[in-house]
Design a protein around this motif. Structure first.
Motif, mmCIF file in Angstrom:
data_model
loop_
_atom_site.group_PDB
_atom_site.id
_atom_site.type_symbol
_atom_site.label_atom_id
_atom_site.label_comp_id
_atom_site.label_asym_id
_atom_site.label_seq_id
_atom_site.Cartn_x
_atom_site.Cartn_y
_atom_site.Cartn_z
ATOM 1 N N TYR A 42 0.831 -1.209 0.000
ATOM 2 C CA TYR A 42 0.000 0.000 0.000
ATOM 3 C C TYR A 42 0.863 1.256 0.000
ATOM 4 C CZ TYR A 42 -4.037 -2.945 0.896
ATOM 5 O OH TYR A 42 -5.018 -3.893 0.791
ATOM 6 N N GLU A 43 1.976 1.222 0.713
ATOM 7 C CA GLU A 43 2.890 2.369 0.726
ATOM 8 C C GLU A 43 3.523 2.585 -0.640
ATOM 9 O OE1 GLU A 43 4.817 2.583 5.092
ATOM 10 O OE2 GLU A 43 4.996 0.638 4.071
ATOM 11 N N VAL A 44 3.923 1.502 -1.286
ATOM 12 C CA VAL A 44 4.507 1.614 -2.623
ATOM 13 C C VAL A 44 3.473 2.182 -3.588
ATOM 14 C CG1 VAL A 44 5.438 0.317 -4.598
ATOM 15 C CG2 VAL A 44 6.266 -0.153 -2.279
ATOM 16 N N ASN A 45 2.250 1.697 -3.500
ATOM 17 C CA ASN A 45 1.191 2.215 -4.363
ATOM 18 C C ASN A 45 0.968 3.710 -4.099
ATOM 19 O OD1 ASN A 45 -0.870 1.741 -6.377
ATOM 20 N ND2 ASN A 45 -2.319 2.150 -4.738
ATOM 21 N N ALA A 46 0.927 4.099 -2.839
ATOM 22 C CA ALA A 46 0.745 5.512 -2.489
ATOM 23 C C ALA A 46 1.912 6.350 -2.992
ATOM 24 C CB ALA A 46 0.574 5.664 -0.979
ATOM 25 N N TYR A 47 3.126 5.821 -2.928
ATOM 26 C CA TYR A 47 4.293 6.539 -3.448
ATOM 27 C C TYR A 47 4.169 6.731 -4.959
ATOM 28 C CZ TYR A 47 8.850 7.508 -5.302
ATOM 29 O OH TYR A 47 9.862 8.075 -6.023
ATOM 30 N N VAL A 48 3.839 5.657 -5.669
ATOM 31 C CA VAL A 48 3.704 5.721 -7.121
ATOM 32 C C VAL A 48 2.638 6.747 -7.510
ATOM 33 C CG1 VAL A 48 2.965 4.403 -9.155
ATOM 34 C CG2 VAL A 48 4.606 3.401 -7.559
ATOM 35 N N GLU A 49 1.575 6.833 -6.719
ATOM 36 C CA GLU A 49 0.483 7.784 -6.974
ATOM 37 C C GLU A 49 0.836 9.212 -6.544
ATOM 38 O OE1 GLU A 49 -2.417 7.244 -8.556
ATOM 39 O OE2 GLU A 49 -1.738 5.200 -8.969
ATOM 40 N N GLY A 50 1.976 9.391 -5.870
ATOM 41 C CA GLY A 50 2.395 10.720 -5.443
ATOM 42 C C GLY A 50 1.774 11.183 -4.145
ATOM 43 N N LEU A 51 1.236 10.252 -3.381
ATOM 44 C CA LEU A 51 0.548 10.607 -2.143
ATOM 45 C C LEU A 51 1.463 10.672 -0.938
ATOM 46 C CD1 LEU A 51 -2.631 8.409 -2.662
ATOM 47 C CD2 LEU A 51 -2.358 10.858 -3.122
ATOM 48 N N ILE A 52 2.552 9.901 -0.964
ATOM 49 C CA ILE A 52 3.491 9.898 0.161
ATOM 50 C C ILE A 52 4.919 9.962 -0.369
ATOM 51 C CG2 ILE A 52 1.930 8.566 1.645
ATOM 52 C CD1 ILE A 52 3.885 6.151 1.238
ATOM 53 N N SER A 53 5.815 10.270 0.530
ATOM 54 C CA SER A 53 7.244 10.282 0.242
ATOM 55 C C SER A 53 7.862 9.004 0.797
ATOM 56 C CB SER A 53 7.872 11.500 0.911
ATOM 57 O OG SER A 53 9.253 11.537 0.700
ATOM 58 N N LEU A 54 8.920 8.546 0.170
ATOM 59 C CA LEU A 54 9.699 7.431 0.704
ATOM 60 C C LEU A 54 11.152 7.871 0.831
ATOM 61 C CD1 LEU A 54 8.416 4.313 -1.315
ATOM 62 C CD2 LEU A 54 7.967 4.849 1.079
ATOM 63 N N PRO A 55 11.887 7.289 1.767
ATOM 64 C CA PRO A 55 13.313 7.615 1.884
ATOM 65 C C PRO A 55 14.057 7.279 0.593
ATOM 66 C CG PRO A 55 12.554 6.362 3.789
ATOM 67 C CD PRO A 55 11.456 6.330 2.783
ATOM 68 N N ALA A 56 15.117 7.999 0.343
ATOM 69 C CA ALA A 56 15.893 7.830 -0.895
ATOM 70 C C ALA A 56 16.322 6.387 -1.121
ATOM 71 C CB ALA A 56 17.110 8.749 -0.883
ATOM 72 N N VAL A 57 16.748 5.696 -0.081
ATOM 73 C CA VAL A 57 17.204 4.312 -0.240
ATOM 74 C C VAL A 57 16.061 3.422 -0.728
ATOM 75 C CG1 VAL A 57 16.841 3.600 2.163
ATOM 76 C CG2 VAL A 57 18.593 2.473 0.797
ATOM 77 N N GLN A 58 14.841 3.665 -0.264
ATOM 78 C CA GLN A 58 13.699 2.869 -0.708
ATOM 79 C C GLN A 58 13.313 3.220 -2.144
ATOM 80 O OE1 GLN A 58 12.647 0.280 1.113
ATOM 81 N NE2 GLN A 58 14.283 0.888 2.496
ATOM 82 N N ARG A 59 13.417 4.489 -2.510
ATOM 83 C CA ARG A 59 13.145 4.900 -3.899
ATOM 84 C C ARG A 59 14.152 4.259 -4.854
ATOM 85 N NH1 ARG A 59 12.983 10.146 -1.406
ATOM 86 N NH2 ARG A 59 14.762 10.784 -2.691
ATOM 87 N N ASP A 60 15.403 4.236 -4.437
ATOM 88 C CA ASP A 60 16.436 3.604 -5.265
ATOM 89 C C ASP A 60 16.165 2.112 -5.419
ATOM 90 O OD1 ASP A 60 17.682 6.064 -5.486
ATOM 91 O OD2 ASP A 60 19.246 5.604 -4.013
ATOM 92 N N LEU A 61 15.722 1.478 -4.351
ATOM 93 C CA LEU A 61 15.414 0.047 -4.393
ATOM 94 C C LEU A 61 14.226 -0.230 -5.317
ATOM 95 C CD1 LEU A 61 16.653 -2.463 -3.175
ATOM 96 C CD2 LEU A 61 15.111 -2.232 -1.230
ATOM 97 N N LEU A 62 13.239 0.646 -5.324
ATOM 98 C CA LEU A 62 12.107 0.501 -6.254
ATOM 99 C C LEU A 62 12.584 0.597 -7.700
ATOM 100 C CD1 LEU A 62 9.341 2.570 -4.454
ATOM 101 C CD2 LEU A 62 9.250 0.123 -4.988
ATOM 102 N N ALA A 63 13.474 1.546 -7.974
ATOM 103 C CA ALA A 63 14.016 1.694 -9.333
ATOM 104 C C ALA A 63 14.800 0.443 -9.732
ATOM 105 C CB ALA A 63 14.902 2.933 -9.418
#
Length: 74
Positions: A42-63
């Motif tokens: 749910y957090e990943v979905n919210a991040y993708v939708e632009g609703l929440i922020s994630l720490p840089a390390v988690q954003r890099d891991l998603l990429a």
């Protein structure tokens, strides 16, 4: 937690990759989670939708997870 200045561009690039490669958020999350990602689906979905922020390390891991799905790496 607020958005970092370069976070919207990272999100845009991730969304573009997901669309081009026809990757669902569930597929992305599963690969990300298998790589020790800390955010829930749910957090990943919210991040993708632009609703929440994630720490840089988690954003890099998603990429990285998106790139691995595209390359066929399990």
């Amino acid at each position: 937690m607020g958005f970092e200045p370069h976070e919207p561009e990272q999100r845009s690039q991730l969304n573009s990759t997901l669309l081009k490669a026809d990757i669902t958020v569930s597929e992305l999350w599963l690969q990300y989670f298998s790589m020790s990602g800390a955010a829930g689906e749910y957090e990943v979905n919210a991040y993708v939708e632009g609703l929440i922020s994630l720490p840089a390390v988690q954003r890099d891991l998603l990429a990285m997870a998106a790139r691995e799905i595209m390359s066929g790496t399990p």
